[in-house]
Design an enzyme around this catalytic site. Structure first.
Site, PDB file in Angstrom:
ATOM      1  N   GLY A  27      45.312  37.154  39.807  1.00 33.21           N
ATOM      2  CA  GLY A  27      44.738  38.496  39.790  1.00 33.21           C
ATOM      3  C   GLY A  27      44.915  39.158  41.137  1.00 33.21           C
ATOM      4  O   GLY A  27      45.053  38.482  42.160  1.00 33.21           O
TER       5      GLY A  27
ATOM      6  N   GLN B  98      43.518  44.988  47.931  1.00 32.12           N
ATOM      7  CA  GLN B  98      44.261  43.891  48.553  1.00 32.12           C
ATOM      8  C   GLN B  98      45.681  44.292  48.937  1.00 32.12           C
ATOM      9  O   GLN B  98      46.368  43.545  49.640  1.00 32.12           O
ATOM     10  CB  GLN B  98      44.313  42.680  47.610  1.00 32.12           C
TER      11      GLN B  98
ATOM     12  N   CYS C  94      41.292  33.096  47.049  1.00 33.44           N
ATOM     13  CA  CYS C  94      41.629  34.523  47.047  1.00 33.44           C
ATOM     14  C   CYS C  94      42.853  34.758  47.914  1.00 33.44           C
ATOM     15  O   CYS C  94      42.949  34.197  49.002  1.00 33.44           O
ATOM     16  CB  CYS C  94      40.445  35.310  47.598  1.00 33.44           C
ATOM     17  N   LEU C  95      43.777  35.589  47.435  1.00 29.44           N
ATOM     18  CA  LEU C  95      44.991  35.872  48.206  1.00 29.44           C
ATOM     19  C   LEU C  95      44.657  36.525  49.548  1.00 29.44           C
ATOM     20  O   LEU C  95      45.418  36.398  50.502  1.00 29.44           O
ATOM     21  CB  LEU C  95      45.930  36.786  47.400  1.00 29.44           C
TER      22      LEU C  95
ATOM     23  N   HIS D 282      35.613  38.246  39.864  1.00 27.79           N
ATOM     24  CA  HIS D 282      36.210  38.083  41.193  1.00 27.79           C
ATOM     25  C   HIS D 282      36.984  39.354  41.589  1.00 27.79           C
ATOM     26  O   HIS D 282      36.807  39.881  42.684  1.00 27.79           O
ATOM     27  CB  HIS D 282      37.146  36.865  41.205  1.00 27.79           C
ATOM     28  N   GLU D 283      37.824  39.835  40.668  1.00 31.23           N
ATOM     29  CA  GLU D 283      38.665  40.997  41.001  1.00 31.23           C
ATOM     30  C   GLU D 283      37.845  42.282  41.119  1.00 31.23           C
ATOM     31  O   GLU D 283      38.120  43.115  41.985  1.00 31.23           O
ATOM     32  CB  GLU D 283      39.783  41.183  39.961  1.00 31.23           C
TER      33      GLU D 283
ATOM     34  N   HIS E  58      36.273  42.925  44.385  1.00 31.89           N
ATOM     35  CA  HIS E  58      37.146  43.576  45.383  1.00 31.89           C
ATOM     36  C   HIS E  58      37.007  45.092  45.333  1.00 31.89           C
ATOM     37  O   HIS E  58      37.030  45.746  46.377  1.00 31.89           O
ATOM     38  CB  HIS E  58      38.621  43.208  45.137  1.00 31.89           C
TER      39      HIS E  58
END
Ligand code: ZN
Length: 187
Positions: free
Chosen positions: A45, A50, A99-100, A141-142, A145
């Site tokens: 995701g 991000q 997480c990226l 999670h997304e 953000h």
């Protein structure tokens, strides 16, 4: 086009992202780039903050984990102007997340297993639905953000202390990872 990932310390990750008009310029290209970036980084995701954009656009690709979750075979979806309307708190689950934007950090996070969301998909079709299972986890999670949050905001103060050094290294830009990043303070 593969875009660089903004990592912890970048102010855009702490902004509440805005809804966009559905005729947002080059929206389809943005979505395609986000999917391509997510795949290139081995992610499942990616949220627009991000990649440096404070807008409510998220892509989720669960096809890549369909070996373990056959129900998500072929699941690739964009979530535009997404909002979580309700959390069903009757059941929670604790799962390790990464997480990226926080490369190298993995921590257990407890979240409700069922959520009520509304969003537009990439065909601009409006959805208003309850979602459960692993997808509900990834959406939470997304969507964090696009509310200016990251998953480490949700861990205990003890765990925060344990990873304090790693978090500081991330913010100062002294870390390595296998994909292209745009750290806050790298010299
Ligand atoms: Zn993330």
């Amino acid at each position: 086009m593969i875009l660089p990932i903004y990592t912890l310390g970048q102010p855009v990750l702490r902004k509440v992202a805005e809804d966009i008009p559905l005729d947002y310029p080059n929206l389809q290209q943005l979505i395609a780039d986000m999917f391509e970036t997510c795949t290139a980084c081995d992610g499942i995701g990616l949220a627009a903050p991000q990649i440096g954009k404070p807008i409510r656009v998220v892509v989720i690709d669960l096809d890549v984990i369909s070996e373990h979750f056959p129900e998500y075979k072929g699941f690739r979806r964009a979530f535009i102007n997404g909002h979580i309307l309700e959390f069903d708190d009757t059941e929670t689950e604790t799962i390790e997340e990464g997480c990226l934007s926080l490369p190298g950090i993995h921590e257990n996070v407890t979240r409700p297993t069922r959520i009520h969301v509304k969003y537009f998909d990439e065909e601009l079709k409006e959805h208003d639905e309850w979602i459960d299972g692993y997808l509900a986890r990834v959406i939470q999670h997304e969507f964090d953000h696009i509310e200016g949050k990251v998953f480490t905001d949700r861990i205990s103060s003890f765990r925060k202390q344990m990873i304090n050094k790693k978090m500081k290294a991330l913010v100062s830009g002294s870390f390595n990872c296998h994909y292209k990043v745009k750290p806050a303070n790298r010299k």
